[in-house]
Write an enzyme that holds these catalytic residues in place. Structure first.
Site, mmCIF file in Angstrom:
data_model
loop_
_atom_site.group_PDB
_atom_site.id
_atom_site.type_symbol
_atom_site.label_atom_id
_atom_site.label_comp_id
_atom_site.label_asym_id
_atom_site.label_seq_id
_atom_site.Cartn_x
_atom_site.Cartn_y
_atom_site.Cartn_z
ATOM 1 N N ASP A 68 0.779 -1.152 -0.013
ATOM 2 C CA ASP A 68 -0.069 0.073 0.083
ATOM 3 C C ASP A 68 1.054 1.291 -0.030
ATOM 4 O O ASP A 68 1.824 1.530 0.969
ATOM 5 C CB ASP A 68 -0.985 0.093 1.315
ATOM 6 N N ASN B 45 -2.308 13.174 -4.121
ATOM 7 C CA ASN B 45 -3.702 13.598 -4.970
ATOM 8 C C ASN B 45 -3.966 14.928 -4.580
ATOM 9 O O ASN B 45 -4.325 16.029 -5.431
ATOM 10 C CB ASN B 45 -4.736 12.573 -4.434
ATOM 11 N N HIS C 239 -5.318 14.676 -9.120
ATOM 12 C CA HIS C 239 -5.432 13.293 -9.490
ATOM 13 C C HIS C 239 -4.741 12.766 -10.633
ATOM 14 O O HIS C 239 -4.244 11.718 -10.366
ATOM 15 C CB HIS C 239 -7.067 13.071 -9.700
ATOM 16 N N ASP D 208 -2.240 9.619 -10.618
ATOM 17 C CA ASP D 208 -2.320 8.557 -11.493
ATOM 18 C C ASP D 208 -0.952 8.271 -12.103
ATOM 19 O O ASP D 208 -0.716 6.970 -12.334
ATOM 20 C CB ASP D 208 -3.325 8.731 -12.981
ATOM 21 N N GLU E 237 -4.736 2.249 -4.318
ATOM 22 C CA GLU E 237 -3.160 2.451 -4.299
ATOM 23 C C GLU E 237 -2.691 1.177 -3.484
ATOM 24 O O GLU E 237 -1.715 1.116 -2.787
ATOM 25 C CB GLU E 237 -2.888 3.682 -3.828
HETATM 26 P P1 GH3 Z 1 -1.595 5.558 4.175
HETATM 27 O O1 GH3 Z 1 -0.061 5.687 4.196
HETATM 28 O O2 GH3 Z 1 -2.167 5.199 5.417
HETATM 29 O O3 GH3 Z 1 -1.756 4.184 3.180
HETATM 30 O O4 GH3 Z 1 -2.377 6.865 3.653
HETATM 31 P P2 GH3 Z 1 -2.998 7.026 2.240
HETATM 32 O O5 GH3 Z 1 -3.105 8.420 2.022
HETATM 33 O O6 GH3 Z 1 -2.061 6.412 1.285
HETATM 34 O O7 GH3 Z 1 -4.401 5.991 2.337
HETATM 35 P P3 GH3 Z 1 -5.692 6.534 1.880
HETATM 36 O O8 GH3 Z 1 -6.463 5.205 2.103
HETATM 37 O O9 GH3 Z 1 -6.170 7.604 3.025
HETATM 38 O O10 GH3 Z 1 -5.891 7.074 0.865
HETATM 39 C C1 GH3 Z 1 -5.674 6.535 -0.616
HETATM 40 C C2 GH3 Z 1 -6.017 7.376 -1.732
HETATM 41 O O11 GH3 Z 1 -5.928 6.789 -2.901
HETATM 42 C C3 GH3 Z 1 -7.286 7.862 -1.717
HETATM 43 C C4 GH3 Z 1 -7.933 7.896 -3.121
HETATM 44 O O12 GH3 Z 1 -8.405 8.906 -3.560
HETATM 45 C C5 GH3 Z 1 -6.757 7.516 -3.938
HETATM 46 N N1 GH3 Z 1 -6.892 6.732 -5.022
HETATM 47 C C6 GH3 Z 1 -7.497 5.622 -5.183
HETATM 48 N N2 GH3 Z 1 -7.448 5.095 -6.471
HETATM 49 C C7 GH3 Z 1 -6.914 6.056 -7.330
HETATM 50 C C8 GH3 Z 1 -6.589 6.122 -8.676
HETATM 51 O O13 GH3 Z 1 -6.901 5.285 -9.481
HETATM 52 N N3 GH3 Z 1 -6.076 7.143 -8.939
HETATM 53 C C9 GH3 Z 1 -5.539 8.449 -8.060
HETATM 54 N N4 GH3 Z 1 -5.104 9.374 -8.391
HETATM 55 N N5 GH3 Z 1 -6.180 8.239 -6.921
HETATM 56 C C10 GH3 Z 1 -6.485 6.971 -6.343
HETATM 57 MG MG MG Z 2 -1.832 4.177 1.162
HETATM 58 MG MG MG Z 3 -4.768 1.835 0.968
#
Ligand code: GH3
Ligand code: MG
Ligand code: MG
Ligand code: MG
Ligand code: MG
Length: 292
Positions: free
Chosen positions: A169, A177, A182, A186, A212
């Site tokens: 992760d 982001n 965004h 990506d 992610e």
């Molecule tokens: P942690 O270290 O605890 O994992 O923190 P984090 O910020 O990585 O985790 P969190 O689950 O809070 O956020 C994950 C983010 O990933 C939120 C979501 O908007 C973003 N995300 C998910 N799928 C995609 C994608 O396909 N593209 C982009 N740009 N962002 C994405």
């Molecule tokens: Mg994360």
């Molecule tokens: Mg996550």
């Protein structure tokens, strides 16, 4: 195309083989249904051209067996027949044949029928890729990697070997982001997936498990091998910052590893849960690290 021919008549088999090779295809020609069935199970063929009447396993039976077998690649089947009439045609179609060629064959007609076959095979391949690949990163999508995991857990159980599972992760990805937008997020996901793939060995598999989050299946790996792979992924990610339009961005990843074995008797869900718990510990312990 990679073509398998099953034909018990030697002359017909040789002529077909020569004609298809002349057209540029890769041909394996066998003299009965049993050999064809074995060859088909060993390797992937896009096209099978099979005689109808052969000793033991005939063309119809061969069609039925192939269609009953779950396989990723579609095998387009052309039945060869000197029989005609409505009955046999319908029977062949119902058994799973896609087309028919009557003997003696006409070369131009064969070429035309092969063009149809190629069209269908290309379409199937395209759909298969769309259905199993993650559009953004090109790695396996969630459904495909989970299918693979179920199959590998089953195989590990049968063969009494280990299976390693890693969930990775990206750290603080939301910030990327939020700060850069965004599209930049990506781009980071794409580069992260590329680096993860570089860390794999040929028999490891990588899929996108969620936004992610990535899932790795390391078949045959015990805990120390799985931990070594996870550590390699971690270091590949943090070695250099990722370049996005507005500059260089350090990106790290946290990983949770778990291993199942015959003795432990774990199933796919239990392995994922164990890797997820380890990932949670890696996050809590400060991120950019591996836990098991
Ligand atoms: P942690 O270290 O605890 O994992 O923190 P984090 O910020 O990585 O985790 P969190 O689950 O809070 O956020 C994950 C983010 O990933 C939120 C979501 O908007 C973003 N995300 C998910 N799928 C995609 C994608 O396909 N593209 C982009 N740009 N962002 C994405
Ligand atoms: Mg994360
Ligand atoms: Mg996550
Ligand atoms: Mg025959
Ligand atoms: Mg989170």
């Amino acid at each position: 195309m990679k073509i398998l021919i099953a034909e018990d008549d030697t002359t017909t088999r040789l002529i077909f083989g020569a004609t298809l090779r002349k057209m540029g295809h890769t041909v394996t020609a066998v003299e009965d249904g049993q050999k064809a069935w074995e060859a088909w199970q060993q390797e992937e063929y896009s096209l099978l051209i099979s005689d109808w009447i052969m000793p033991d396993i005939d063309g119809l039976e061969l069609c039925k067996r192939i269609r009953a077998q779950p396989s990723l690649q579609y095998t387009y089947i052309i039945l060869l027949t000197s029989m005609d009439g409505k009955g046999s045609y319908l029977e062949g179609m119902d058994a799973g044949a896609d087309d028919f060629i009557t003997k003696p064959f006409d070369e131009e007609q064969l070429a035309a029928r092969l063009r149809v076959a190629e069209r269908i095979i290309a379409l199937h391949r395209k759909l298969r890729i769309q259905a199993t690949r993650d559009h953004l990163t090109g790695v396996w999508n969630r459904a495909a990697i989970m299918d693979y995991l179920l199959g590998e857990v089953e195989r590990a159980r049968r063969q009494s070997t280990h299976i390693g599972v890693i969930i990775a992760d990206l750290d603080h990805f939301k910030r990327i982001n939020d700060t850069f937008g965004h599209p930049a997020g990506d781009a980071v996901l794409q580069e992260a997936a590329r680096r993860m793939q570089l860390a794999l060995r040929p028999y490891d598999r990588l899929g996108r498990y969620g936004g992610e989050e990535f899932l790795f299946i390391a078949s045959g790996c015990d805990l120390s091998q799985t931990m070594a792979l996870a550590e390699r992924i971690r270091s590949f990610m943090s070695a250099d910052p990722i370049t996005i339009h507005s500059g260089e961005l350090p990106v790290t990843v946290s990983l949770g590893a778990a291993v199942g074995s015959d003795q432990v008797g774990e199933d796919a869900a239990a392995l994922i849960a164990a890797a997820d718990e380890a990932l949670y510990r890696a996050k809590k312990a400060g991120r950019n690290r591996v836990e098991s």
